[in-house]
Design an enzyme around this catalytic site. Structure first.
Site, PDB file in Angstrom:
ATOM      1  N   ARG A   1     101.040  61.800 -51.998  1.00  0.00           N
ATOM      2  CA  ARG A   1     100.968  63.239 -51.809  1.00  0.00           C
ATOM      3  C   ARG A   1     100.152  63.758 -52.989  1.00  0.00           C
ATOM      4  NH1 ARG A   1     105.855  67.568 -50.824  1.00  0.00           N
ATOM      5  NH2 ARG A   1     105.452  68.068 -53.009  1.00  0.00           N
TER       6      ARG A   1
ATOM      7  N   LYS B   1     113.075  76.455 -52.637  1.00  0.00           N
ATOM      8  CA  LYS B   1     112.175  76.802 -51.527  1.00  0.00           C
ATOM      9  C   LYS B   1     112.852  76.805 -50.162  1.00  0.00           C
ATOM     10  CE  LYS B   1     110.257  72.156 -51.396  1.00  0.00           C
ATOM     11  NZ  LYS B   1     109.345  71.237 -52.079  1.00  0.00           N
TER      12      LYS B   1
HETATM   13  C1  LIG Z   1     110.277  70.433 -52.758  1.00  0.00           C
HETATM   14  C2  LIG Z   1     109.885  69.830 -54.042  1.00  0.00           C
HETATM   15  C3  LIG Z   1     110.872  69.301 -54.894  1.00  0.00           C
HETATM   16  C4  LIG Z   1     112.342  69.253 -54.523  1.00  0.00           C
HETATM   17  O1  LIG Z   1     112.585  68.314 -53.528  1.00  0.00           O
HETATM   18  P1  LIG Z   1     114.077  68.014 -53.021  1.00  0.00           P
HETATM   19  O2  LIG Z   1     113.965  66.776 -52.238  1.00  0.00           O
HETATM   20  O3  LIG Z   1     114.510  69.188 -52.213  1.00  0.00           O
HETATM   21  O4  LIG Z   1     114.923  67.857 -54.245  1.00  0.00           O
HETATM   22  C5  LIG Z   1     110.460  68.790 -56.112  1.00  0.00           C
HETATM   23  N1  LIG Z   1     109.155  68.790 -56.472  1.00  0.00           N
HETATM   24  C6  LIG Z   1     108.184  69.275 -55.684  1.00  0.00           C
HETATM   25  C7  LIG Z   1     106.770  69.226 -56.140  1.00  0.00           C
HETATM   26  C8  LIG Z   1     108.515  69.797 -54.435  1.00  0.00           C
HETATM   27  O5  LIG Z   1     107.543  70.276 -53.641  1.00  0.00           O
END
Ligand SMILES: *Cc1c(COP(=O)(O)O)cnc(C)c1O
Length: 351
Positions: free
Chosen positions: A128, A35
């Site tokens: 979250r 992302k």
């Molecule tokens: C963004 C995200 C990740 C990845 O997080 P990082 O800290 O960049 O590895 C994993 N799971 C979800 C649900 C996310 O939104």
């Protein structure tokens, strides 16, 4: 074109392969969380062959844009009910927490003669997304298992996002206990137990065996785990460099003159009087990236602040109009510049 973000693709590929082989050796599969690249196809298609099992993103638009990349697609953000139709057409696996949305997905999937895989998210205290782990989840699982076009692939959790709670053996064991309860109660096998994101990386050698998946973004792109910010052994921390062009260099006072009110962003500025200063301006601003996310690569150049389009610098060395200055970005900064259409993306195919 400036400003630009210079992306060292060979270094990024190296990080990706280092992370996936490290995890694979410990029985952990890895989703590529792309992302922060805002759907950049050149970068993400190169990473697709580095050992990941899914290409994952929070935004369905990115997954659609990347549809030709030969990896199954996972939607990370709990889906909006209004995107269910798109989701069924373009997404293979989705992280979920709301029964009504899952039912909607099932309905649409049935119409489209498709099966959609889901991972049910559990909130282990970070607050979250996900079902709070102390609440009842048996009824939800029971309802899910009745749906004809939904396949329950597993459970997952997300930590260190809102509440800054780090993964530890307690919360990981809580996830495994949920898996065991579900498997025993319903006589099923959950094949994906997803133990989090880059903040779970430091814990890999102590993870319960049942945790067999992580969803990794930042560790790959910035070469750091995110529970403590430690650099990962054998990974590069300098895959990305932001470059901006100097448009003004002038000697001025460091403290503003006149009656002070709120600045362009409604804030009262806190400015220290450091006497006379050589002040530089780069043509980049908050419309591209908030300066709190930037670090100057040159220790003789310090960031003072920014307005929408101007980055103000304290120059303790000779700087000339037209110079290109380099900056390191944190995750939030990388996200902003990759999202900005004003920042040129320069991909280096060779070191
Ligand atoms: C963004 C995200 C990740 C990845 O997080 P990082 O800290 O960049 O590895 C994993 N799971 C979800 C649900 C996310 O939104």
């Amino acid at each position: 074109m400036y400003p630009r973000i210079v992306i060292n693709l060979p270094k990024l590929v190296h990080n990706a392969k280092t992370v996936t082989s490290f995890l694979k050796a410990r029985g952990i599969s890895c989703f590529l969380v792309g992302k922060v690249m805002a759907g950049n196809k050149k970068v993400l298609s190169r990473l697709a062959s580095c050992g990941f099992t899914y290409l994952a993103d929070s935004r369905i638009q990115n997954l659609i844009r990347l549809k030709t990349i030969p990896l199954p697609k996972a939607l990370l953000r709990i889906p909006m009910p209004s995107e269910v139709n798109l989701l069924v057409d373009w997404v293979d696996l989705v992280l979920v927490s709301e029964l009504e949305t899952i039912r909607k997905i099932n309905q649409r999937a049935e119409n489209r003669a498709k099966i959609i895989d889901i991972i049910v998210m559990f909130d282990l205290g970070d607050l979250r997304e996900g079902i709070f782990y102390k609440n009842d989840y048996i009824n939800l699982i029971e309802a899910i298992l009745k749906l004809s076009h939904i396949r329950l692939r597993g459970i997952g959790t997300n930590l260190t996002c809102y509440g800054a709670i780090i993964p530890d053996t307690d919360n990981m064991n809580a996830l495994v206990a949920i898996k065991q309860t579900i498997e025993e109660k319903f006589g099923i096998v959950l094949d994906i137990i997803s133990g989090g994101n880059s903040s779970s990386f430091y814990l890999v050698d102590q993870l319960p065996d049942a945790v067999n998946n992580l969803r990794i973004g930042e560790a790959i792109f910035l070469g750091k785990e995110t529970a403590f910010g430690t650099a990962l052994l054998g990974c590069y921390q300098d895959v990305f460099r932001l470059e901006a062009e100097v448009v003004e260099v002038q000697d001025k006072p460091s403290y503003p003159i006149g009656t002070m009110t709120r600045n362009a962003f409604g804030e009262i500025p806190h400015i220290a009087d450091q006497g006379k200063m050589t002040r530089g301006i780069c043509a980049i601003g908050k419309q591209d990236v908030d300066p709190v996310h930037l670090t100057s690569l040159d220790p003789a150049i310090a960031i003072l602040g920014a307005s929408s389009d101007h980055l103000l610098l304290d120059c303790r060395k000779k700087v000339t109009v037209g110079d290109k200055l380099g900056f390191r970005l944190d995750y939030g900064g990388l996200l902003q510049v990759m999202t900005s259409s004003y920042v040129h993306k320069k991909i280096m195919k060779n070191e």
